[in-house]
Design a protein around this motif. Structure first.
Motif, PDB file in Angstrom:
ATOM      1  N   SER A 175       0.356  27.863 -18.823  1.00 55.86           N
ATOM      2  CA  SER A 175       1.803  28.007 -18.856  1.00 55.86           C
ATOM      3  C   SER A 175       2.389  26.664 -18.458  1.00 55.86           C
ATOM      4  O   SER A 175       1.688  25.786 -18.011  1.00 55.86           O
ATOM      5  CB  SER A 175       2.260  29.081 -17.896  1.00 55.86           C
ATOM      6  OG  SER A 175       2.342  28.544 -16.610  1.00 55.86           O
ATOM      7  N   SER A 176       3.682  26.523 -18.640  1.00 54.54           N
ATOM      8  CA  SER A 176       4.303  25.240 -18.339  1.00 54.54           C
ATOM      9  C   SER A 176       4.083  24.918 -16.871  1.00 54.54           C
ATOM     10  O   SER A 176       4.102  25.804 -16.020  1.00 54.54           O
ATOM     11  CB  SER A 176       5.793  25.310 -18.649  1.00 54.54           C
ATOM     12  OG  SER A 176       6.390  26.303 -17.859  1.00 54.54           O
ATOM     13  N   SER A 177       3.881  23.652 -16.584  1.00 58.93           N
ATOM     14  CA  SER A 177       3.530  23.269 -15.219  1.00 58.93           C
ATOM     15  C   SER A 177       4.703  23.455 -14.278  1.00 58.93           C
ATOM     16  O   SER A 177       4.567  23.371 -13.081  1.00 58.93           O
ATOM     17  CB  SER A 177       3.082  21.817 -15.206  1.00 58.93           C
ATOM     18  OG  SER A 177       4.148  21.031 -15.704  1.00 58.93           O
ATOM     19  N   ASP A 178       5.907  23.711 -14.837  1.00 61.46           N
ATOM     20  CA  ASP A 178       7.052  23.885 -13.944  1.00 61.46           C
ATOM     21  C   ASP A 178       7.482  25.343 -13.815  1.00 61.46           C
ATOM     22  O   ASP A 178       8.604  25.641 -13.467  1.00 61.46           O
ATOM     23  CB  ASP A 178       8.225  23.010 -14.393  1.00 61.46           C
ATOM     24  CG  ASP A 178       8.322  22.955 -15.897  1.00 61.46           C
ATOM     25  OD1 ASP A 178       7.845  23.898 -16.544  1.00 61.46           O
ATOM     26  OD2 ASP A 178       8.865  21.977 -16.417  1.00 61.46           O
ATOM     27  N   SER A 179       6.574  26.281 -14.100  1.00 55.27           N
ATOM     28  CA  SER A 179       6.911  27.680 -13.879  1.00 55.27           C
ATOM     29  C   SER A 179       7.049  27.935 -12.382  1.00 55.27           C
ATOM     30  O   SER A 179       6.604  27.121 -11.565  1.00 55.27           O
ATOM     31  CB  SER A 179       5.807  28.566 -14.435  1.00 55.27           C
ATOM     32  OG  SER A 179       4.669  28.442 -13.617  1.00 55.27           O
ATOM     33  N   ILE A 180       7.651  29.064 -12.039  1.00 56.98           N
ATOM     34  CA  ILE A 180       7.860  29.376 -10.613  1.00 56.98           C
ATOM     35  C   ILE A 180       6.520  29.523  -9.898  1.00 56.98           C
ATOM     36  O   ILE A 180       6.362  29.073  -8.763  1.00 56.98           O
ATOM     37  CB  ILE A 180       8.744  30.639 -10.477  1.00 56.98           C
ATOM     38  CG1 ILE A 180      10.171  30.302 -10.938  1.00 56.98           C
ATOM     39  CG2 ILE A 180       8.751  31.164  -9.043  1.00 56.98           C
ATOM     40  CD1 ILE A 180      11.123  31.470 -10.958  1.00 56.98           C
ATOM     41  N   CYS A 181       5.539  30.122 -10.569  1.00 55.21           N
ATOM     42  CA  CYS A 181       4.211  30.202  -9.954  1.00 55.21           C
ATOM     43  C   CYS A 181       3.691  28.811  -9.605  1.00 55.21           C
ATOM     44  O   CYS A 181       3.240  28.553  -8.489  1.00 55.21           O
ATOM     45  CB  CYS A 181       3.214  30.875 -10.899  1.00 55.21           C
ATOM     46  SG  CYS A 181       3.179  32.676 -10.782  1.00 55.21           S
ATOM     47  N   ASN A 182       3.757  27.923 -10.576  1.00 59.11           N
ATOM     48  CA  ASN A 182       3.169  26.597 -10.366  1.00 59.11           C
ATOM     49  C   ASN A 182       3.961  25.732  -9.405  1.00 59.11           C
ATOM     50  O   ASN A 182       3.389  24.956  -8.651  1.00 59.11           O
ATOM     51  CB  ASN A 182       3.047  25.871 -11.709  1.00 59.11           C
ATOM     52  CG  ASN A 182       1.781  26.263 -12.436  1.00 59.11           C
ATOM     53  OD1 ASN A 182       0.759  26.514 -11.809  1.00 59.11           O
ATOM     54  ND2 ASN A 182       1.861  26.351 -13.739  1.00 59.11           N
ATOM     55  N   SER A 183       5.284  25.850  -9.452  1.00 59.07           N
ATOM     56  CA  SER A 183       6.071  24.911  -8.648  1.00 59.07           C
ATOM     57  C   SER A 183       6.384  25.460  -7.262  1.00 59.07           C
ATOM     58  O   SER A 183       6.566  24.692  -6.326  1.00 59.07           O
ATOM     59  CB  SER A 183       7.362  24.544  -9.377  1.00 59.07           C
ATOM     60  OG  SER A 183       8.169  25.685  -9.535  1.00 59.07           O
ATOM     61  N   MET A 184       6.452  26.780  -7.111  1.00 57.05           N
ATOM     62  CA  MET A 184       6.944  27.326  -5.840  1.00 57.05           C
ATOM     63  C   MET A 184       5.936  28.180  -5.084  1.00 57.05           C
ATOM     64  O   MET A 184       6.053  28.338  -3.875  1.00 57.05           O
ATOM     65  CB  MET A 184       8.189  28.205  -6.094  1.00 57.05           C
ATOM     66  CG  MET A 184       9.329  27.533  -6.805  1.00 57.05           C
ATOM     67  SD  MET A 184      10.108  26.217  -5.855  1.00 57.05           S
ATOM     68  CE  MET A 184      10.926  27.139  -4.547  1.00 57.05           C
ATOM     69  N   VAL A 185       5.002  28.808  -5.779  1.00 59.67           N
ATOM     70  CA  VAL A 185       4.147  29.799  -5.108  1.00 59.67           C
ATOM     71  C   VAL A 185       2.755  29.233  -4.813  1.00 59.67           C
ATOM     72  O   VAL A 185       2.310  29.218  -3.666  1.00 59.67           O
ATOM     73  CB  VAL A 185       4.056  31.096  -5.934  1.00 59.67           C
ATOM     74  CG1 VAL A 185       3.168  32.117  -5.234  1.00 59.67           C
ATOM     75  CG2 VAL A 185       5.452  31.670  -6.161  1.00 59.67           C
TER      76      VAL A 185
END
Ligand SMILES: *[C@@H]1O[C@H](CO)[C@@H](O)[C@H](O)[C@H]1NC(C)=O
Ligand SMILES: *[C@@H]1O[C@H](CO)[C@@H](O)[C@H](O)[C@H]1NC(C)=O
Ligand SMILES: *[C@@H]1O[C@H](CO)[C@@H](O)[C@H](O)[C@H]1NC(C)=O
Ligand SMILES: *[C@@H]1O[C@H](CO)[C@@H](O)[C@H](O)[C@H]1NC(C)=O
Ligand SMILES: *[C@@H]1O[C@H](CO)[C@@H](O)[C@H](O)[C@H]1NC(C)=O
Length: 410
Positions: A43-53
Motif C-alpha cells: 500500500s502507499s507508504s503514507d497510509s495511516i498504518c504506515n505513517s502513524m501506527v
C-alpha cells in the motif's frame, strides 16, 4: 488534493495488510480469524498504518469495505498490543468526527492515544474512515472530482457507511463489539440506534462530546458558518466538496476572522471551545493530517440542525423535493426517545465544549431519561472542550480509564 493517486482497484471486502516487516504475521492472523478473501498487498507508504501506527510499534492491517452505494472505505485494524500480545477482549470500533479521520485516535503517544491504549489493554481495535476522507476516497464508479461523489450528508453515513463497517467487523471476528464515537461519530450512531438499527451487533457504545441537538451551540465560528451556509446555499451547493484547506473556505474564514471582536489566533479553540489540555506538539501533528474534506451537503445539513434545533434528515428545501426523496413534505426525524432503553451507553461531555454544548447535551439526556439506570453512564468534565476528549494529554486518566471500566461490564 491528490485524488488521482487513489487506487481504484480494490473491490469488495478486500483485506489489505500493509505491514512490511509484520506482513507474514498479519497474514496468518487474518487467516486464523477466518476473514474470507483476504489479500496482502503493498500500500502507499503514507497510509495511516504506515505513517502513524507501525512507527509506534504496532501491527496494523488495512481493511477495505464497499458500501451499498459504492464508496470504498478503508479501516485500520490494530489486533495486537505493543508487547505482541494477541487481543483477548472484544473488538472496538472507533469512529471519528467531522473533518477528521482515523488519525484522531493515534495522534498522541501510545500512552495517551485511545487506539493504542485499547490495543495495549487487550482489545481488537478497528478505526473507521468515513467517505471523503483521505483513506476512503475510492468509489466503484465515481471519482472525487465528480460532483455526484459528494452528493451525501451524514444521513448516508448512517444508512451506508456504518452498516458496511459494522458488518465487516462482525463478519471478520464473529463477535459483537464496542463502539466509540467522537462528535459527528456520536450523532450517526445515535441516529442509527433511534431507527432500531445496528445495536444488535454491539455490546455498548461510548459517546465522547455527544452531538444530537445543536441549536444552542456556542461556537461563534459554527454559528456564523451555519448562517452563511443557509444564506448562500446555492453558492455552496455549487462547490460539492467542502475542502477546509481550499480557497472558498479560506475566504469564509477570512471574512469571519475580520469581524470585530473575533480573534482567530487559535482557530481550533474558536471552533471547538477553549481546550484545556492539548499539547502544542499534538497540534502540530494534527495540522499535518487534518482537517479532512467533507461534502458541502453535509455542512448544509448540520447548518439546518443548528438553525432548526431538530435531529432530522437533510431538508431539500421544498415540498416537492422532500416528497420525492422521502414520500412526505418534511424530512423524517430521528427520534432520540426511541433508542432502546436497555442498550449500554456511556456519554462523556465537557463544560467548555463549544460544539457539544452543555445545554444541548441536557436536551439529549432528557430524551434518555427512561434509559435503564444501570445501562447509562454519564460523565461530565468541567474543564474539557471538544478536542480534549480525543487529544487531551490527560484523557487517558480522565476519560479512557472510566470508559474501559464501563466496557468491562458489558
Ligand atoms: C489574539 O489572541 C492572542 C492569544 O490569546 C493574543 O496574543 C493576541 O494579542 C490577540 N489579538 C488581538 C488582536 O486581540
Ligand atoms: C507535551 O509534549 C512534549 C513533547 O512531546 C512532552 O515532552 C511533554 O511531556 C508533553 N506534555 C504533556 C503534559 O504531556
Ligand atoms: C492523504 O493521502 C496521501 C496519499 O496516501 C498522502 O500523500 C497525504 O499526505 C495524505 N494527506 C493528509 C493530509 O494526510
Ligand atoms: C421541505 O418542504 C417544505 C415545504 O415547501 C419547505 O418549507 C422546507 O424547506 C422543507 N422542509 C420542511 C421542514 O418543510
Ligand atoms: C418517539 O419515540 C417515542 C418512544 O418510542 C414515542 O413515544 C414518541 O411518540 C416518538 N415521537 C415521535 C415524534 O414520533
Amino acid at each position: 488534493m491528490a485524488h488521482n493517486l487513489i487506487n481504484f482497484t480494490a473491490a469488495v471486502l478486500l483485506c489489505v495488510g500493509v505491514c512490511s516487516a509484520a506482513e507474514a504475521r498479519t497474514r496468518s492472523y487474518s487467516v486464523s480469524n477466518g476473514i474470507g478473501r483476504s489479500l496482502v498487498s503493498e500500500s502507499s507508504s503514507d497510509s495511516i498504518c504506515n505513517s502513524m501506527v507501525q512507527p509506534q510499534g504496532y501491527v496494523c492491517q488495512e481493511h477495505k469495505v464497499t458500501t451499498e452505494d459504492g464508496y470504498i472505505l478503508t479501516m485500520q485494524r490494530i489486533p495486537v498490543s505493543r508487547s505482541s500480545k494477541r487481543a483477548d477482549k472484544p473488538p472496538v470500533l472507533l469512529q471519528h468526527g467531522l473533518m477528521m479521520d482515523a488519525v484522531t485516535w493515534v495522534l498522541n503517544s501510545p500512552d495517551q492515544s485511545l487506539a493504542f491504549i485499547l490495543a495495549d489493554n487487550g482489545y481488537d481495535v478497528w478505526l473507521a474512515n468515513s467517505r471523503g476522507t483521505n483513506s476512503s476516497l475510492a468509489h466503484t464508479s465515481l471519482s472525487p472530482s465528480d460532483p455526484a461523489y459528494w452528493e451525501w450528508s451524514w444521513d448516508e453515513l448512517v444508512a451506508y457507511d456504518l452498516p458496511a463497517m459494522f458488518q465487516h467487523i462482525h463478519g471478520a471476528t464473529g463477535q459483537k463489539f464496542h463502539y466509540v464515537g467522537h462528535s459527528l461519530g456520536t450523532l450517526i450512531a445515535l441516529a442509527a440506534f433511534s431507527k432500531q438499527e445496528l445495536f444488535g451487533m454491539l455490546r455498548s457504545a461510548a459517546l465522547l462530546s455527544p452531538i444530537a441537538y445543536v441549536n444552542q451551540i456556542s461556537s461563534p465560528l459554527a454559528k456564523s458558518a451555519a448562517d452563511i451556509f443557509l444564506g448562500e446555499q446555492l453558492y455552496w451547493l455549487g462547490l460539492h466538496e467542502f475542502e477546509p484547506k481550499g480557497e472558498a473556505v479560506g475566504k469564509l474564514l477570512n471574512d469571519f476572522c475580520n469581524q470585530p471582536g473575533i480573534n482567530c489566533s487559535n482557530l481550533m479553540n474558536i471552533m471547538t471551545g477553549p481546550n484545556c489540555c492539548i499539547n502544542s506538539s499534538t497540534m502540530n501533528v494534527f495540522l499535518e493530517h487534518e482537517p479532512q474534506a467533507t461534502a458541502t451537503k453535509n455542512m448544509i445539513h448540520l447548518a439546518q440542525m443548528i438553525r432548526m434545533g431538530t435531529v432530522a434528515m437533510y431538508d431539500y428545501g421544498n415540498e416537492d423535493d422532500n416528497m420525492s426523496h422521502y414520500g412526505q413534505s418534511t424530512p423524517p426525524a430521528y427520534n432520540m426517545t426511541s433508542i432502546p432503553n436497555d442498550f449500554p451507553l456511556y456519554l462523556s461531555y465537557g463544560g467548555k465544549d463549544a460544539l457539544s454544548d452543555v445545554k444541548d447535551v441536557q436536551v439529549l439526556l432528557n430524551c434518555l431519561k427512561d434509559h435503564n439506570g444501570d445501562k447509562l453512564v454519564v460523565q461530565y468534565r468541567d474543564d474539557y472542550a471538544h478536542a480534549d476528549f480525543v487529544f487531551g494529554f490527560n484523557a487517558h486518566e480522565v476519560i479512557y480509564d472510566p470508559l474501559m471500566a464501563f466496557f468491562r461490564l458489558h
